[in-house]
Design an enzyme around this catalytic site. Sequence first.
Site, mmCIF file in Angstrom:
data_model
loop_
_atom_site.group_PDB
_atom_site.id
_atom_site.type_symbol
_atom_site.label_atom_id
_atom_site.label_comp_id
_atom_site.label_asym_id
_atom_site.label_seq_id
_atom_site.Cartn_x
_atom_site.Cartn_y
_atom_site.Cartn_z
ATOM 1 N N LYS A 41 0.827 -1.187 0.000
ATOM 2 C CA LYS A 41 0.000 0.000 0.000
ATOM 3 C C LYS A 41 0.874 1.255 0.000
ATOM 4 O O LYS A 41 0.410 2.352 -0.331
ATOM 5 C CB LYS A 41 -0.871 0.036 1.277
ATOM 6 C CG LYS A 41 -1.759 -1.159 1.433
ATOM 7 C CD LYS A 41 -2.362 -1.184 2.846
ATOM 8 C CE LYS A 41 -3.147 -2.460 3.063
ATOM 9 N NZ LYS A 41 -3.426 -2.678 4.488
ATOM 10 N N GLY A 42 2.127 1.093 0.376
ATOM 11 C CA GLY A 42 3.005 2.247 0.619
ATOM 12 C C GLY A 42 3.206 3.181 -0.551
ATOM 13 O O GLY A 42 3.386 4.377 -0.365
ATOM 14 N N GLU A 97 7.627 2.661 -6.023
ATOM 15 C CA GLU A 97 7.740 2.140 -4.652
ATOM 16 C C GLU A 97 7.860 3.281 -3.658
ATOM 17 O O GLU A 97 8.290 4.381 -4.007
ATOM 18 C CB GLU A 97 9.003 1.274 -4.546
ATOM 19 C CG GLU A 97 8.740 -0.211 -4.393
ATOM 20 C CD GLU A 97 8.155 -0.618 -3.037
ATOM 21 O OE1 GLU A 97 7.409 0.162 -2.415
ATOM 22 O OE2 GLU A 97 8.447 -1.748 -2.614
ATOM 23 N N ASP A 98 7.510 2.994 -2.416
ATOM 24 C CA ASP A 98 7.680 3.985 -1.367
ATOM 25 C C ASP A 98 9.134 4.073 -0.902
ATOM 26 O O ASP A 98 9.699 5.147 -0.785
ATOM 27 C CB ASP A 98 6.754 3.687 -0.174
ATOM 28 C CG ASP A 98 6.841 2.236 0.316
ATOM 29 O OD1 ASP A 98 7.610 1.426 -0.258
ATOM 30 O OD2 ASP A 98 6.132 1.901 1.286
ATOM 31 N N ASP A 101 14.867 -0.657 1.050
ATOM 32 C CA ASP A 101 15.701 -0.827 2.235
ATOM 33 C C ASP A 101 16.742 -1.912 1.949
ATOM 34 O O ASP A 101 17.789 -1.632 1.386
ATOM 35 C CB ASP A 101 14.788 -1.170 3.419
ATOM 36 C CG ASP A 101 15.532 -1.290 4.738
ATOM 37 O OD1 ASP A 101 16.616 -0.704 4.863
ATOM 38 O OD2 ASP A 101 15.010 -1.957 5.651
ATOM 39 N N LYS A 129 17.073 3.810 1.269
ATOM 40 C CA LYS A 129 17.924 3.649 2.465
ATOM 41 C C LYS A 129 19.068 2.713 2.078
ATOM 42 O O LYS A 129 18.974 1.508 2.285
ATOM 43 C CB LYS A 129 17.127 3.026 3.617
ATOM 44 C CG LYS A 129 16.116 3.935 4.255
ATOM 45 C CD LYS A 129 15.722 3.496 5.659
ATOM 46 C CE LYS A 129 14.881 2.256 5.689
ATOM 47 N NZ LYS A 129 14.190 2.071 7.003
ATOM 48 N N PHE A 150 13.846 4.280 10.745
ATOM 49 C CA PHE A 150 12.517 3.829 10.345
ATOM 50 C C PHE A 150 11.612 5.036 10.157
ATOM 51 O O PHE A 150 11.432 5.839 11.070
ATOM 52 C CB PHE A 150 11.926 2.854 11.358
ATOM 53 C CG PHE A 150 10.764 2.107 10.790
ATOM 54 C CD1 PHE A 150 10.974 1.043 9.927
ATOM 55 C CD2 PHE A 150 9.459 2.496 11.057
ATOM 56 C CE1 PHE A 150 9.908 0.373 9.337
ATOM 57 C CE2 PHE A 150 8.381 1.832 10.480
ATOM 58 C CZ PHE A 150 8.611 0.769 9.631
ATOM 59 N N ASP A 157 4.082 3.113 6.554
ATOM 60 C CA ASP A 157 3.405 2.845 7.822
ATOM 61 C C ASP A 157 4.325 2.258 8.882
ATOM 62 O O ASP A 157 5.375 1.697 8.584
ATOM 63 C CB ASP A 157 2.275 1.836 7.604
ATOM 64 C CG ASP A 157 2.813 0.422 7.394
ATOM 65 O OD1 ASP A 157 3.607 0.225 6.449
ATOM 66 O OD2 ASP A 157 2.476 -0.470 8.192
ATOM 67 N N ARG A 163 0.210 6.292 7.624
ATOM 68 C CA ARG A 163 0.340 6.400 6.165
ATOM 69 C C ARG A 163 -0.157 7.752 5.663
ATOM 70 O O ARG A 163 0.313 8.252 4.643
ATOM 71 C CB ARG A 163 -0.485 5.302 5.468
ATOM 72 C CG ARG A 163 0.072 3.901 5.640
ATOM 73 C CD ARG A 163 -0.607 2.960 4.651
ATOM 74 N NE ARG A 163 -0.442 1.558 4.992
ATOM 75 C CZ ARG A 163 0.598 0.811 4.651
ATOM 76 N NH1 ARG A 163 1.600 1.350 3.984
ATOM 77 N NH2 ARG A 163 0.664 -0.456 4.986
HETATM 78 P P1 IMP Z 1 13.139 -4.199 1.449
HETATM 79 O O1 IMP Z 1 12.695 -5.500 0.869
HETATM 80 O O2 IMP Z 1 13.984 -4.384 2.676
HETATM 81 O O3 IMP Z 1 13.782 -3.275 0.469
HETATM 82 O O4 IMP Z 1 11.864 -3.533 2.069
HETATM 83 C C1 IMP Z 1 11.039 -2.757 1.361
HETATM 84 C C2 IMP Z 1 9.708 -2.623 2.049
HETATM 85 O O5 IMP Z 1 9.831 -2.638 3.489
HETATM 86 C C3 IMP Z 1 9.116 -1.300 1.703
HETATM 87 O O6 IMP Z 1 8.336 -1.376 0.536
HETATM 88 C C4 IMP Z 1 8.321 -0.974 2.934
HETATM 89 O O7 IMP Z 1 7.031 -1.561 2.846
HETATM 90 C C5 IMP Z 1 9.068 -1.609 4.069
HETATM 91 N N1 IMP Z 1 9.978 -0.644 4.726
HETATM 92 C C6 IMP Z 1 11.332 -0.598 4.678
HETATM 93 N N2 IMP Z 1 11.822 0.416 5.395
HETATM 94 C C7 IMP Z 1 10.738 1.059 5.908
HETATM 95 C C8 IMP Z 1 10.596 2.244 6.732
HETATM 96 O O8 IMP Z 1 11.545 2.922 7.146
HETATM 97 N N3 IMP Z 1 9.304 2.579 7.039
HETATM 98 C C9 IMP Z 1 8.218 1.888 6.607
HETATM 99 N N4 IMP Z 1 8.314 0.809 5.829
HETATM 100 C C10 IMP Z 1 9.566 0.390 5.477
HETATM 101 MG MG MG Z 2 6.253 -1.234 0.383
#
Ligand code: IMP
Ligand code: MG
Length: 176
Positions: A41-42, A97-98, A101, A129, A150, A157, A163
Amino acid sequence: MSEKIHELISEKDVAAKIAELGAQISKDYEGEDIYMLCILKGGVFFMTELAKHVTVPVSLDFMSVSSYGSQTRSSGNVRIIKDLDTPIEGKNVLVVEDIIDTGRTLAYLLENLQQRKPKSLKLCTLLDKPEQRVTDVDVDYVGFQIPDKFVVGYGLDYDQHYRNLPYIGVVEFDEE
Ligand code: IMP
Ligand code: MG
Protein backbone atom coordinates in the site's frame (compact mmCIF):
# COMPACT_ATOMS: atom_id res chain seq x y z
CA MET A 1 5.88 0.85 23.95
CA SER A 2 4.90 4.19 22.43
CA GLU A 3 6.44 6.20 19.65
CA LYS A 4 6.98 9.79 18.57
CA ILE A 5 7.28 11.13 15.05
CA HIS A 6 9.88 13.73 14.07
CA GLU A 7 9.66 15.46 10.72
CA LEU A 8 12.47 14.46 8.37
CA ILE A 9 11.23 15.76 5.00
CA SER A 10 8.54 18.44 4.89
CA GLU A 11 5.34 18.25 2.88
CA LYS A 12 6.64 21.09 0.70
CA ASP A 13 9.94 19.36 -0.03
CA VAL A 14 8.19 16.07 -0.88
CA ALA A 15 5.85 17.89 -3.29
CA ALA A 16 8.71 19.73 -4.98
CA LYS A 17 10.72 16.54 -5.40
CA ILE A 18 7.79 14.65 -6.91
CA ALA A 19 7.20 17.46 -9.41
CA GLU A 20 10.89 17.27 -10.35
CA LEU A 21 10.73 13.48 -10.79
CA GLY A 22 7.57 13.80 -12.88
CA ALA A 23 9.26 16.31 -15.20
CA GLN A 24 12.31 14.07 -15.59
CA ILE A 25 10.17 11.00 -16.30
CA SER A 26 8.08 12.93 -18.85
CA LYS A 27 11.28 13.89 -20.65
CA ASP A 28 12.78 10.39 -20.56
CA TYR A 29 9.62 8.73 -21.90
CA GLU A 30 8.88 11.32 -24.58
CA GLY A 31 6.84 9.68 -27.38
CA GLU A 32 6.12 6.58 -25.26
CA ASP A 33 3.32 5.38 -22.97
CA ILE A 34 3.99 4.45 -19.36
CA TYR A 35 2.43 1.53 -17.52
CA MET A 36 2.79 2.75 -13.95
CA LEU A 37 2.81 -0.01 -11.43
CA CYS A 38 2.21 0.90 -7.80
CA ILE A 39 3.30 -1.44 -5.06
CA LEU A 40 0.56 -1.34 -2.45
CA LYS A 41 0.00 0.00 0.00
CA GLY A 42 3.00 2.25 0.62
CA GLY A 43 3.48 3.47 -2.94
CA VAL A 44 -0.04 4.77 -3.42
CA PHE A 45 0.31 8.38 -2.22
CA PHE A 46 3.53 8.74 -4.19
CA MET A 47 2.17 7.23 -7.40
CA THR A 48 -0.99 9.33 -7.59
CA GLU A 49 0.99 12.53 -7.04
CA LEU A 50 3.73 11.49 -9.45
CA ALA A 51 1.26 10.54 -12.18
CA LYS A 52 -0.22 14.06 -12.05
CA HIS A 53 3.18 15.47 -13.04
CA VAL A 54 3.74 13.14 -15.98
CA THR A 55 2.79 14.53 -19.38
CA VAL A 56 3.05 11.37 -21.52
CA PRO A 57 0.11 8.90 -21.56
CA VAL A 58 -0.09 6.91 -18.32
CA SER A 59 -1.96 3.75 -17.32
CA LEU A 60 -2.13 2.71 -13.69
CA ASP A 61 -1.99 -0.73 -12.15
CA PHE A 62 -1.41 -2.11 -8.69
CA MET A 63 0.34 -5.05 -7.12
CA SER A 64 0.36 -6.10 -3.53
CA VAL A 65 3.18 -8.17 -2.12
CA SER A 66 3.96 -9.28 1.36
CA SER A 67 7.43 -9.98 2.56
CA TYR A 68 7.42 -11.76 5.84
CA GLY A 69 9.70 -10.31 8.43
CA SER A 70 9.75 -8.31 11.60
CA GLN A 71 7.66 -5.16 11.90
CA THR A 72 10.52 -2.98 10.74
CA ARG A 73 12.57 -5.15 8.36
CA SER A 74 11.67 -7.37 5.41
CA SER A 75 12.89 -10.93 4.98
CA GLY A 76 12.97 -11.63 1.27
CA ASN A 77 10.27 -14.30 1.42
CA VAL A 78 7.99 -12.41 -0.92
CA ARG A 79 4.48 -13.49 -1.79
CA ILE A 80 2.18 -11.88 -4.36
CA ILE A 81 -1.15 -11.01 -2.72
CA LYS A 82 -2.62 -9.11 -5.66
CA ASP A 83 -1.23 -9.47 -9.15
CA LEU A 84 -1.48 -7.13 -12.15
CA ASP A 85 -4.79 -6.78 -13.97
CA THR A 86 -3.33 -7.23 -17.45
CA PRO A 87 -0.25 -8.69 -19.16
CA ILE A 88 2.69 -6.28 -19.45
CA GLU A 89 4.34 -7.81 -22.49
CA GLY A 90 5.64 -5.02 -24.74
CA LYS A 91 4.80 -2.26 -22.24
CA ASN A 92 7.02 0.37 -20.62
CA VAL A 93 6.60 -0.62 -17.00
CA LEU A 94 7.59 1.87 -14.32
CA VAL A 95 7.48 0.38 -10.84
CA VAL A 96 6.64 2.97 -8.19
CA GLU A 97 7.74 2.14 -4.65
CA ASP A 98 7.68 3.99 -1.37
CA ILE A 99 11.09 2.91 -0.09
CA ILE A 100 13.94 0.52 -0.81
CA ASP A 101 15.70 -0.83 2.23
CA THR A 102 17.39 -4.23 1.94
CA GLY A 103 16.25 -4.43 -1.69
CA ARG A 104 14.89 -7.95 -1.24
CA THR A 105 11.28 -7.13 -2.12
CA LEU A 106 12.25 -5.31 -5.30
CA ALA A 107 14.85 -7.85 -6.39
CA TYR A 108 12.19 -10.55 -6.30
CA LEU A 109 9.57 -8.39 -7.94
CA LEU A 110 11.76 -7.10 -10.76
CA GLU A 111 12.83 -10.60 -11.68
CA ASN A 112 9.22 -11.75 -11.66
CA LEU A 113 8.15 -8.83 -13.88
CA GLN A 114 11.09 -9.22 -16.26
CA GLN A 115 9.91 -12.74 -17.07
CA ARG A 116 6.68 -11.24 -18.44
CA LYS A 117 8.68 -9.55 -21.21
CA PRO A 118 7.90 -5.84 -20.84
CA LYS A 119 9.37 -3.51 -23.45
CA SER A 120 11.19 -1.73 -20.64
CA LEU A 121 11.25 -2.02 -16.87
CA LYS A 122 12.30 0.86 -14.67
CA LEU A 123 12.09 1.61 -11.00
CA CYS A 124 11.16 4.81 -9.21
CA THR A 125 11.29 5.09 -5.44
CA LEU A 126 10.43 8.02 -3.22
CA LEU A 127 12.96 7.00 -0.57
CA ASP A 128 16.16 5.00 -0.64
CA LYS A 129 17.92 3.65 2.47
CA PRO A 130 21.17 2.36 0.92
CA GLU A 131 22.87 1.40 4.19
CA GLN A 132 21.03 -1.90 4.65
CA ARG A 133 21.09 -3.03 1.01
CA VAL A 134 21.76 -6.76 0.69
CA THR A 135 20.79 -7.23 -2.97
CA ASP A 136 21.84 -5.13 -5.94
CA VAL A 137 18.84 -3.23 -7.24
CA ASP A 138 19.11 -0.89 -10.19
CA VAL A 139 17.09 2.18 -9.24
CA ASP A 140 16.34 4.60 -12.06
CA TYR A 141 14.65 7.41 -10.12
CA VAL A 142 15.16 8.26 -6.45
CA GLY A 143 13.39 11.01 -4.53
CA PHE A 144 15.54 11.16 -1.42
CA GLN A 145 18.34 9.08 0.04
CA ILE A 146 17.81 8.83 3.76
CA PRO A 147 19.79 7.38 6.68
CA ASP A 148 18.98 4.00 8.19
CA LYS A 149 16.06 5.18 10.30
CA PHE A 150 12.52 3.83 10.35
CA VAL A 151 10.27 6.36 8.65
CA VAL A 152 6.53 6.84 8.21
CA GLY A 153 4.17 9.12 6.33
CA TYR A 154 3.33 9.75 2.70
CA GLY A 155 2.18 6.14 2.38
CA LEU A 156 4.70 4.53 4.72
CA ASP A 157 3.40 2.84 7.82
CA TYR A 158 4.39 1.58 11.20
CA ASP A 159 1.99 -1.26 12.01
CA GLN A 160 -0.50 0.20 9.47
CA HIS A 161 -0.48 3.63 11.12
CA TYR A 162 0.72 7.04 9.93
CA ARG A 163 0.34 6.40 6.17
CA ASN A 164 -1.76 9.56 5.88
CA LEU A 165 0.85 11.96 7.27
CA PRO A 166 1.55 14.52 4.52
CA TYR A 167 5.29 14.60 5.35
CA ILE A 168 8.00 12.00 6.02
CA GLY A 169 8.82 11.49 9.68
CA VAL A 170 11.25 9.38 11.67
CA VAL A 171 9.74 7.10 14.27
CA GLU A 172 11.37 7.28 17.66
CA PHE A 173 10.51 4.38 19.84
CA ASP A 174 10.69 4.93 23.55
CA GLU A 175 10.07 2.31 26.18
CA GLU A 176 7.36 3.10 28.64
P1 IMP B 1 13.14 -4.20 1.45
O1 IMP B 1 12.69 -5.50 0.87
O2 IMP B 1 13.98 -4.38 2.68
O3 IMP B 1 13.78 -3.28 0.47
O4 IMP B 1 11.86 -3.53 2.07
C1 IMP B 1 11.04 -2.76 1.36
C2 IMP B 1 9.71 -2.62 2.05
O5 IMP B 1 9.83 -2.64 3.49
C3 IMP B 1 9.12 -1.30 1.70
O6 IMP B 1 8.34 -1.38 0.54
C4 IMP B 1 8.32 -0.97 2.93
O7 IMP B 1 7.03 -1.56 2.85
C5 IMP B 1 9.07 -1.61 4.07
N1 IMP B 1 9.98 -0.64 4.73
C6 IMP B 1 11.33 -0.60 4.68
N2 IMP B 1 11.82 0.42 5.39
C7 IMP B 1 10.74 1.06 5.91
C8 IMP B 1 10.60 2.24 6.73
O8 IMP B 1 11.55 2.92 7.15
N3 IMP B 1 9.30 2.58 7.04
C9 IMP B 1 8.22 1.89 6.61
N4 IMP B 1 8.31 0.81 5.83
C10 IMP B 1 9.57 0.39 5.48
MG1 MG C 1 6.25 -1.23 0.38
